[in-house]
Design an enzyme around this catalytic site. Structure first.
Site, mmCIF file in Angstrom:
data_model
loop_
_atom_site.group_PDB
_atom_site.id
_atom_site.type_symbol
_atom_site.label_atom_id
_atom_site.label_comp_id
_atom_site.label_asym_id
_atom_site.label_seq_id
_atom_site.Cartn_x
_atom_site.Cartn_y
_atom_site.Cartn_z
ATOM 1 N N SER A 258 0.836 -1.200 0.000
ATOM 2 C CA SER A 258 0.000 0.000 0.000
ATOM 3 C C SER A 258 0.865 1.240 0.000
ATOM 4 C CB SER A 258 -0.891 0.009 1.233
ATOM 5 O OG SER A 258 -0.077 0.199 2.367
ATOM 6 N N LYS A 259 0.246 2.312 -0.420
ATOM 7 C CA LYS A 259 0.929 3.602 -0.505
ATOM 8 C C LYS A 259 1.444 4.052 0.862
ATOM 9 C CE LYS A 259 0.281 7.301 -3.683
ATOM 10 N NZ LYS A 259 0.835 6.793 -4.868
ATOM 11 N N ARG A 260 0.729 3.651 1.898
ATOM 12 C CA ARG A 260 1.095 4.066 3.244
ATOM 13 C C ARG A 260 2.534 3.680 3.588
ATOM 14 N NH1 ARG A 260 -0.901 1.387 7.193
ATOM 15 N NH2 ARG A 260 -2.249 0.158 5.856
#
Ligand code: GLU
Length: 489
Positions: A258-260
């Site tokens: 994920s981008k996180r």
């Protein structure tokens, strides 16, 4: 059978790392069997339309270098399509999907649904309260032909849903083996939306069939859609292609990438100075490693050894450290000329101006230390502007301030006497300084440590010989003089 594979991205504005791996495996299989690899743009979701997204996707695709055989290409900023099965952009194929949706309605395999959003939501709510699986309740399936016609004539908005019969779909996935999915879990899928666009499920089946796709290789998230697709193939009487669903790509903590936890767009990696060839090598190993213990694979070796049955079923962890290491390996493999060309882009982006000869020398010296190409900008700063450092840094651990001062004073006199042409050659600089140390019976550390720090201002840096080669005689002497002043204050 001719192997024809495809990548079918939705233009979301960037190329996802997961899609790069999907593209790569499709590419490897097609190249291995001398088939074709096709790019198709799945842009039927108008709500997700992003301006310029197709162009940016094509640009990244070109940079990465997985050349496709058919589909859209970017030529002088314009999208052109090549191949006998086009158009390859789904929004340009709407009539086709309508034709096939109508055929399904005529054959009794699909039906018009006039239910409003509000009604569908209400049904969902009731099902949730009753703890039932949320599904369309087939309200419109009970409409008579006359009722349907009247609604159509009255211009009521509608969608078309495919009928999902009771039972189960059993199929073989080339990576996961036999899989069965019960239809009780599946809704009567909308295949045509009220805006006249097909949904993914209809469009993907129609296109994969019409484009003669032999292998559908895609992410695991699409596995649960296979029964709908197989039903559609059967409804149309079409041959079912081979399915292969790739494992998820995971963060270090095994959650879905994920981008996180870092970048997911291929563009971001390229912008940071990861080489396309290193990215390809790294991505290839997320789920597949032909030899187990080898890490560096030229593309041709990946092609020769690729087999769907060798792809792992379980998720693959995206290890950023490994990517950095691999990128460093690929940077080392570049010729000096190539390194300079590639690094230049990063200087330009940083709007940094630097003398060409100096830049070439910096690239040469820094080559083995670079993990990413964008680091060259920082390195150049350091060569252009001396770093600020504490005087104590000039003192070698086995010496004192007085010794550092005297060593720098002596070597500066020696360097002053060196002929200019010595500074054109790294080898000559190194041998002159080494001879200087030997002849005077000095310790390397006493001389080289303060010299290196005087030149670099850093606790770790390239060798003093490399630094002198980069700076030349005058600038080297200037930096040494600065250090001498520091030590006498
Ligand atoms: N358009 C789908 C996506 O965005 C393609 C899925 C498939 O390959 O069938 O990933």
């Amino acid at each position: 059978m001719t192997v024809r594979t495809r990548l079918a991205p939705s233009p979301t504005g960037y190329l996802h790392i997961g899609n790069l791996r999907t593209a790569l495996y499709n590419y490897l299989l097609a190249r291995k069997f001398h088939g074709q690899f096709i790019l198709r743009i799945e842009d039927t979701d108008q709500a997700r339309f992003v301006d310029g997204a197709i162009e940016s996707l094509l640009k990244t695709f070109t940079t990465i270098g997985l050349d496709h055989d058919e589909g859209p290409y970017l030529e002088e900023g314009n999208i052109v399509q090549k191949g006998d099965y086009g158009p390859y952009i789904q929004s340009e194929r709407l009539e086709l999907y309508r034709k096939y949706a109508d055929q399904l309605v005529r054959d009794g395999k699909a039906y018009y649904c006039f239910c409003s959003k509000e009604r569908i939501e209400e049904v969902r709510k009731q099902q949730e309260i009753a703890k039932l699986q949320p599904k369309y309740d087939r309200h419109c399936l009970t409409l008579s032909t006359q009722e349907v016609q009247a609604k159509l004539d009255g211009g009521e908005p509608f969608v078309i849903r495919m009928k999902i019969p009771e039972g189960e779909t059993v199929f073989t996935d080339a990576i996961r083996g036999s899989i069965s999915i019960n239809h009780a879990e599946i809704d009567d899928q909308v295949i045509m939306k009220s805006d006249g666009f097909p949904t993914y499920h209809l469009a993907v089946v129609v296109d994969d069939h019409l484009m003669n796709i032999s292998h559908i290789i895609r992410g695991e998230e699409w596995l649960s859609s296979v029964p709908k697709h197989i039903l559609l193939y059967n409804y149309f009487g079409w041959e079912i292609p081979i399915f292969a669903h790739l494992p998820l790509i995971l963060n270090q903590d095994r959650s879905k990438l994920s981008k996180r936890q870092g970048d997911v767009a291929v563009e971001d990696y390229l912008a940071k100075g990861y080489l396309p060839e290193a990215l390809i090598n790294f991505i290839a190993l997320l789920g597949f490693n032909p030899k187990g213990d080898q890490e560096i694979y030229p593309l041709q070796e990946l092609i020769d050894s690729f087999e769907l049955s060798k792809v792992n079923k379980s998720g693959a962890v995206f290890d950023h450290q490994k990517l950095d290491w691999m990128n460093g390996q690929y940077i080392k493999q570049l010729t000096n000329e190539e390194l300079v060309i590639r690094c230049k882009t990063f200087l330009e982006k940083a709007e940094m101006e630097i003398d060409t000869v100096l830049f070439e020398k910096i690239c040469f010296v820094e080559k083995d230390r670079l993990t990413r190409l964008d680091e060259i900008v920082d390195h150049c700063h350091f060569y252009l502007t001396p770093s600020k450092y504490e005087t104590d840094l000039l003192i070698w651990k086995k010496a004192d301030k007085q010794d550092a001062l005297s060593q720098l004073q002596q070597i500066s006199l020696f360097i002053e006497e060196l002929k200019e042409n010595i500074f054109d050659s790294l080898e000559l600089i190194e041998s002159s300084i080494k001879r200087y140390i030997e002849e005077r019976d000095f310790q390397n550390g006493n001389v080289l440590w303060p010299l290196r720090v005087a030149l670099s201002g850093k606790s770790s840096s390239p060798s003093p010989f490399e630094l002198m080669w980069i700076f030349g005689k005058k600038h080297s002497l200037d930096r040494i003089q600065e250090a001498i002043i520091k030590l006498t204050l």
